[in-house]
Design a protein around this motif. Structure first.
Motif, PDB file in Angstrom:
ATOM      1  N   GLU A 146       6.631 -18.189  21.865  1.00  0.00           N
ATOM      2  CA  GLU A 146       6.581 -18.244  20.408  1.00  0.00           C
ATOM      3  C   GLU A 146       7.948 -17.929  19.804  1.00  0.00           C
ATOM      4  N   GLU A 147       8.632 -16.977  20.399  1.00  0.00           N
ATOM      5  CA  GLU A 147       9.951 -16.605  19.893  1.00  0.00           C
ATOM      6  C   GLU A 147      10.802 -16.112  21.061  1.00  0.00           C
ATOM      7  N   ALA A 148      11.898 -16.841  21.341  1.00  0.00           N
ATOM      8  CA  ALA A 148      12.765 -16.480  22.460  1.00  0.00           C
ATOM      9  C   ALA A 148      13.431 -15.124  22.221  1.00  0.00           C
ATOM     10  N   GLN A 149      13.424 -14.295  23.253  1.00  0.00           N
ATOM     11  CA  GLN A 149      14.042 -12.980  23.217  1.00  0.00           C
ATOM     12  C   GLN A 149      14.971 -12.860  24.419  1.00  0.00           C
ATOM     13  N   PRO A 150      15.856 -11.872  24.429  1.00  0.00           N
ATOM     14  CA  PRO A 150      16.697 -11.668  25.616  1.00  0.00           C
ATOM     15  C   PRO A 150      15.837 -11.513  26.875  1.00  0.00           C
ATOM     16  N   GLY A 151      16.170 -12.275  27.903  1.00  0.00           N
ATOM     17  CA  GLY A 151      15.414 -12.218  29.152  1.00  0.00           C
ATOM     18  C   GLY A 151      14.234 -13.163  29.211  1.00  0.00           C
ATOM     19  N   SER A 152      13.995 -13.943  28.141  1.00  0.00           N
ATOM     20  CA  SER A 152      12.808 -14.810  28.094  1.00  0.00           C
ATOM     21  C   SER A 152      12.792 -15.846  29.213  1.00  0.00           C
ATOM     22  N   ALA A 153      13.955 -16.407  29.556  1.00  0.00           N
ATOM     23  CA  ALA A 153      13.987 -17.452  30.575  1.00  0.00           C
ATOM     24  C   ALA A 153      13.413 -16.953  31.900  1.00  0.00           C
ATOM     25  N   ALA A 154      13.859 -15.785  32.331  1.00  0.00           N
ATOM     26  CA  ALA A 154      13.363 -15.226  33.588  1.00  0.00           C
ATOM     27  C   ALA A 154      11.904 -14.799  33.466  1.00  0.00           C
ATOM     28  N   ILE A 155      11.538 -14.237  32.323  1.00  0.00           N
ATOM     29  CA  ILE A 155      10.159 -13.776  32.126  1.00  0.00           C
ATOM     30  C   ILE A 155       9.194 -14.949  32.133  1.00  0.00           C
ATOM     31  N   VAL A 156       9.551 -16.043  31.442  1.00  0.00           N
ATOM     32  CA  VAL A 156       8.674 -17.213  31.385  1.00  0.00           C
ATOM     33  C   VAL A 156       8.470 -17.803  32.779  1.00  0.00           C
ATOM     34  N   THR A 157       9.546 -17.915  33.559  1.00  0.00           N
ATOM     35  CA  THR A 157       9.420 -18.447  34.916  1.00  0.00           C
ATOM     36  C   THR A 157       8.485 -17.586  35.754  1.00  0.00           C
ATOM     37  N   SER A 158       8.646 -16.265  35.676  1.00  0.00           N
ATOM     38  CA  SER A 158       7.785 -15.356  36.439  1.00  0.00           C
ATOM     39  C   SER A 158       6.337 -15.436  35.974  1.00  0.00           C
ATOM     40  N   LEU A 159       6.140 -15.520  34.659  1.00  0.00           N
ATOM     41  CA  LEU A 159       4.780 -15.605  34.129  1.00  0.00           C
ATOM     42  C   LEU A 159       4.103 -16.911  34.542  1.00  0.00           C
ATOM     43  N   LEU A 160       4.863 -17.999  34.591  1.00  0.00           N
ATOM     44  CA  LEU A 160       4.283 -19.275  35.012  1.00  0.00           C
ATOM     45  C   LEU A 160       3.842 -19.223  36.467  1.00  0.00           C
ATOM     46  N   ASP A 161       4.657 -18.631  37.324  1.00  0.00           N
ATOM     47  CA  ASP A 161       4.271 -18.481  38.726  1.00  0.00           C
ATOM     48  C   ASP A 161       3.025 -17.608  38.849  1.00  0.00           C
ATOM     49  N   THR A 162       2.994 -16.529  38.060  1.00  0.00           N
ATOM     50  CA  THR A 162       1.834 -15.642  38.069  1.00  0.00           C
ATOM     51  C   THR A 162       0.594 -16.355  37.547  1.00  0.00           C
ATOM     52  N   LEU A 163       0.761 -17.126  36.482  1.00  0.00           N
ATOM     53  CA  LEU A 163      -0.361 -17.825  35.872  1.00  0.00           C
ATOM     54  C   LEU A 163      -0.998 -18.809  36.851  1.00  0.00           C
ATOM     55  N   LEU A 164      -0.178 -19.507  37.634  1.00  0.00           N
ATOM     56  CA  LEU A 164      -0.720 -20.454  38.605  1.00  0.00           C
ATOM     57  C   LEU A 164      -1.639 -19.748  39.595  1.00  0.00           C
ATOM     58  N   LEU A 165      -1.228 -18.605  40.091  1.00  0.00           N
ATOM     59  CA  LEU A 165      -2.065 -17.858  41.033  1.00  0.00           C
ATOM     60  C   LEU A 165      -3.332 -17.333  40.359  1.00  0.00           C
ATOM     61  N   TYR A 166      -3.222 -16.902  39.107  1.00  0.00           N
ATOM     62  CA  TYR A 166      -4.409 -16.440  38.395  1.00  0.00           C
ATOM     63  C   TYR A 166      -5.406 -17.581  38.170  1.00  0.00           C
ATOM     64  N   ILE A 167      -4.885 -18.775  37.880  1.00  0.00           N
ATOM     65  CA  ILE A 167      -5.768 -19.934  37.696  1.00  0.00           C
ATOM     66  C   ILE A 167      -6.527 -20.227  38.978  1.00  0.00           C
ATOM     67  N   LEU A 168      -5.815 -20.252  40.097  1.00  0.00           N
ATOM     68  CA  LEU A 168      -6.455 -20.553  41.382  1.00  0.00           C
ATOM     69  C   LEU A 168      -7.438 -19.453  41.776  1.00  0.00           C
ATOM     70  N   ARG A 169      -7.060 -18.215  41.530  1.00  0.00           N
ATOM     71  CA  ARG A 169      -7.974 -17.116  41.849  1.00  0.00           C
ATOM     72  C   ARG A 169      -9.240 -17.190  40.990  1.00  0.00           C
TER      73      ARG A 169
END
Length: 305
Positions: A158-181
């Motif tokens: 919604e609003e880019a903050q310092p560190g967002s690029a790394a956080i978004v990548t990590s959250l996407l990887d986490t989200l994929l595993l949560y979806i499969l689980r």
């Protein structure tokens, strides 16, 4: 070792991408078939997911739809609205569709979409067995970790903050595993587990899988793997082959070669060390087995040619 995490890592490549979109009715976009897997989440409002085959699905706030096989599909405010084609760009993002309907102070629908680049040549059987669309409806009290990951990802986009690029990548990887689980848990509760998903729920077979994934270099035997789950050699071999779709040592070889391929592409270890990590004492024997599996020598595969 976590077999589900390994199954995802076996075919994940590149960086995932995601976007948060405000939609104003009427709107509709068609996504062409692609190698990527993708998901759609409705954060606010509603939408229709229209697969190339099968019936349209109504998505309500909080619903998650995951398309593991990259098939063509559409997302729209209604079933009778024009669909605008969007295409996948070289960086893994989708082109921006034309503007929607008349804009108001508040968007009719807010969506969260994402894509994951996959190496289909190393597709794990677990992901290959997923349905065309995994639909996870929002229900109070269910899949709380998945809902939390969706909310965090939506806030970061919604609003880019310092560190967002790394956080978004990590959250996407986490989200994929949560979806499969979440899908696996839903299928298990409904008694619908089959094939690989059933193997993960079988204590004897999952114990053997964890052993192979945790130490692929070990000289495993069928008898030793069966003992991990308290089964005789013959009973274990039958059950493993029925659920996984191939004999235990055939799967072990596949996993060893998959691990080797990942190390070659993402690590600078010499071939001798990679061979040792997956259970080959001879670099020559490893290179021969690798070429038989991939069709190219390890060095050529590492160079990407």
């Amino acid at each position: 070792m976590d077999v589900l995490s390994d199954a995802v890592a076996a075919m994940r490549t590149g960086r995932p991408h995601s976007a948060r979109r405000d939609k104003y009715a009427p709107w509709g976009v068609r996504f062409a078939a692609a190698e990527e897997a993708g998901f759609h989440v409705v954060l606010r409002g509603s939408a229709w997911l229209i697969p190339a085959e099968g019936e349209p699905m109504a998505l309500a706030p909080g619903d998650v739809a995951f398309l593991a096989h990259g098939q063509e599909h559409a997302l729209a405010s209604g079933l009778d609205v024009p669909l605008h084609e969007v295409r996948l760009l070289p960086d893994g993002t989708w082109s921006t569709p034309p503007p929607d309907g008349a804009r108001s102070a508040c968007a009719d629908t807010v969506t969260l979409c994402g894509t994951y680049r996959l190496d289909r040549s190393r597709a794990h059987r677990l992901l290959a067995e997923l349905p065309q669309v995994v639909h996870l409806p929002a229900k109070v009290g269910t899949h709380r970790s998945l809902r939390a990951a969706v909310e965090l990802l939506g806030l970061e986009l919604e609003e880019a903050q310092p560190g967002s690029a790394a956080i978004v990548t990590s959250l996407l990887d986490t989200l994929l595993l949560y979806i499969l689980r979440a899908w696996w848990q839903t299928e298990r509760e409904a008694g619908r587990l089959r094939g690989w998903s059933a193997a993960l729920a079988d204590p004897a077979i999952s114990a053997a899988l964890r052993a192979m994934h945790g130490d692929p270099a070990h000289p495993w035997t069928v008898e030793e793997l069966g003992a991990r789950g308290g089964l005789s050699r013959a009973a274990f071999a039958r059950r493993f082959t029925t659920l996984v779709g191939e004999p235990p040592l055939t799967y072990l070889t596949w996993w060893r070669m998959t691990t080797a391929g990942r190390l070659l592409r993402h690590d600078d270890l010499p071939l001798r060390r990679i061979a040792q990590r997956i259970g080959y004492t001879s670099e020559f024997a490893f290179a021969k087995a690798f070429k038989r599996e991939y069709g190219v020598a390890p060095g050529q595969y590492r160079r990407g040619s």
